[in-house]
Design an enzyme around this catalytic site. Structure first.
Site, mmCIF file in Angstrom:
data_model
loop_
_atom_site.group_PDB
_atom_site.id
_atom_site.type_symbol
_atom_site.label_atom_id
_atom_site.label_comp_id
_atom_site.label_asym_id
_atom_site.label_seq_id
_atom_site.Cartn_x
_atom_site.Cartn_y
_atom_site.Cartn_z
ATOM 1 N N ASN A 9 0.927 -1.226 -0.046
ATOM 2 C CA ASN A 9 0.080 -0.020 0.062
ATOM 3 C C ASN A 9 0.975 1.077 0.042
ATOM 4 O OD1 ASN A 9 -1.928 2.014 0.566
ATOM 5 N ND2 ASN A 9 -2.031 1.323 2.680
ATOM 6 N N TRP A 10 0.882 1.838 -1.368
ATOM 7 C CA TRP A 10 1.943 2.977 -1.114
ATOM 8 C C TRP A 10 1.340 4.105 -0.553
ATOM 9 C CZ3 TRP A 10 3.898 2.948 -7.063
ATOM 10 C CH2 TRP A 10 4.483 1.460 -7.210
ATOM 11 N N LYS A 11 0.141 4.299 -0.174
ATOM 12 C CA LYS A 11 -0.469 5.537 0.384
ATOM 13 C C LYS A 11 -0.273 6.816 -0.589
ATOM 14 C CE LYS A 11 0.459 3.466 5.158
ATOM 15 N NZ LYS A 11 -0.033 3.731 6.390
ATOM 16 N N HIS A 95 -9.523 0.882 4.899
ATOM 17 C CA HIS A 95 -8.353 1.310 5.734
ATOM 18 C C HIS A 95 -8.563 2.006 6.745
ATOM 19 C CE1 HIS A 95 -4.238 2.515 6.604
ATOM 20 N NE2 HIS A 95 -3.928 1.420 5.750
ATOM 21 N N GLU A 97 -7.178 4.562 7.927
ATOM 22 C CA GLU A 97 -6.782 6.028 7.719
ATOM 23 C C GLU A 97 -8.026 6.409 7.306
ATOM 24 O OE1 GLU A 97 -3.168 5.630 5.515
ATOM 25 O OE2 GLU A 97 -2.032 4.690 7.587
ATOM 26 N N GLU A 167 -5.464 -5.069 10.839
ATOM 27 C CA GLU A 167 -4.671 -4.050 10.814
ATOM 28 C C GLU A 167 -4.894 -3.157 12.016
ATOM 29 O OE1 GLU A 167 -2.633 -2.929 7.003
ATOM 30 O OE2 GLU A 167 -4.171 -1.716 7.192
ATOM 31 N N GLY A 173 2.009 2.140 10.770
ATOM 32 C CA GLY A 173 3.189 3.304 10.854
ATOM 33 C C GLY A 173 3.916 3.786 11.903
ATOM 34 N N SER A 212 3.223 -2.111 10.608
ATOM 35 C CA SER A 212 4.834 -2.198 10.551
ATOM 36 C C SER A 212 5.211 -3.426 10.179
ATOM 37 C CB SER A 212 4.980 -1.699 12.067
ATOM 38 O OG SER A 212 4.600 -0.337 12.248
ATOM 39 N N GLY A 233 2.885 -0.948 4.342
ATOM 40 C CA GLY A 233 2.795 0.423 3.926
ATOM 41 C C GLY A 233 4.088 0.813 3.763
ATOM 42 N N GLY A 234 4.813 1.489 4.678
ATOM 43 C CA GLY A 234 5.964 2.061 4.504
ATOM 44 C C GLY A 234 7.096 1.114 3.697
HETATM 45 C C1 PEP Z 1 -0.701 -0.031 5.914
HETATM 46 O O1 PEP Z 1 -0.833 1.131 5.299
HETATM 47 O O2 PEP Z 1 -1.855 -0.611 5.468
HETATM 48 C C2 PEP Z 1 0.225 -0.315 6.576
HETATM 49 C C3 PEP Z 1 0.072 -1.267 7.414
HETATM 50 O O3 PEP Z 1 1.101 0.475 7.124
HETATM 51 P P1 PEP Z 1 2.624 0.331 7.676
HETATM 52 O O4 PEP Z 1 2.918 -0.949 7.143
HETATM 53 O O5 PEP Z 1 3.346 1.426 7.269
HETATM 54 O O6 PEP Z 1 2.224 0.208 9.234
#
Ligand code: PEP
Length: 254
Positions: A9-11, A95, A97, A167, A173, A212, A233-234
């Site tokens: 997930n590049w956000k 999600h 966010e 999640e 994050g 994470s 994500g990151g």
């Molecule tokens: C996400 O955006 O779904 C996520 C899990 O982010 P991260 O891996 O950065 O915690």
């Protein structure tokens, strides 16, 4: 046997130039048929170009969201049919966010899930509790409420063509992932919820862990029996990290 899935997930990150470098690193990693299914979810404006670069690679393209409506006067929204038109096969819905920053409630998430499936997209439904909810011992109640809201609207059999992602909000994050045992506990709870009514479908459903995930913790998370890969994500923005996460899924017996 479930084939695991590693989804990036590049956000709201990237640019045409940065995406081109990242995609070439992902392609160079040579994800084959013997490992996990690999998916990338860039921001909307880049879907078409990234999709073209991934053509024939076996790596899937997905969107980070989808509109609950099919067509019409919805300024700023993107429909499921448009996502299919530009090559998407997956769409993330719910999600945290989107839930927290854009006030998406369980009902809207359920409608997005249905809208995605109606056009043939596979929805990736995200569920997860906040830190306050975990500390108040409400994790089970929260994730089942989020799941049941979608079952109520879409029906249980709809999960035969969907992916679930656990999640925990406190892990997204933050650099602080759920422990493998914490993840397994919730994944198993989610699977058992579906198993009560359709054991075959539940056994085939992929449940991803997100929060994470990185190369250093992926192997122990993916080793858990009900963890079928990750929503990343990151770490998905770094080609080498992402490759190592995919490799951990392969080693875990994708
Ligand atoms: C996400 O955006 O779904 C996520 C899990 O982010 P991260 O891996 O950065 O915690």
């Amino acid at each position: 046997m479930r084939r695991s899935l590693v989804a990036g997930n590049w956000k709201m990150h990237g640019s045409r130039g940065a995406n081109a470098s990242l995609v070439s690193e992902i392609l160079a990693a040579g994800h084959g048929d013997d490992g996990p299914e690999v998916l990338v979810c860039p921001p909307y404006p880049y879907l078409w170009e990234v999709g073209k670069a991934l053509k024939d690679s076996g790596i899937a393209l997905g969107a980070q969201d989808v509109c609950a409506e099919a067509v019409g006067a919805h300024t700023g929204e993107v429909s499921a049919a448009m996502l299919v038109d530009v090559g998407c096969t997956y769409a993330i819905v719910g999600h945290s966010e989107r839930r927290a920053l854009y006030a998406e409630d369980d009902q809207l998430v359920a409608r997005k899930f249905v809208a995605a499936q109606r056009e043939g997209l596979t929805p990736i439904l995200c569920v997860g509790e906040t830190l306050d909810e975990r500390e108040a011992a409400r994790t089970e109640q929260v994730v089942l409420r989020q799941l049941d809201a979608v079952i109520d609207v879409a029906g249980l059999d709809a999960f035969g063509k969907a992916v679930l992602a656990y999640e925990p909000v406190w892990a997204i994050g933050t650099g602080k992932n759920a422990t493998p045992d914490q993840a397994q506990e919730v994944h198993s709870l989610l699977r058992r919820r579906l198993q009560q009514e359709n054991a075959t479908m539940s056994a085939c459903l992929r449940i991803l862990y997100g929060g994470s995930v990185k190369a250093a913790n992926a192997a122990e998370l993916f080793a858990m029996p009900d963890v079928d890969g990750g929503l990343v994500g990151g770490a998905s923005l770094n080609g080498e990290e992402f490759r190592r996460i995919c490799e951990a899924a392969r080693q875990a017996g994708a």
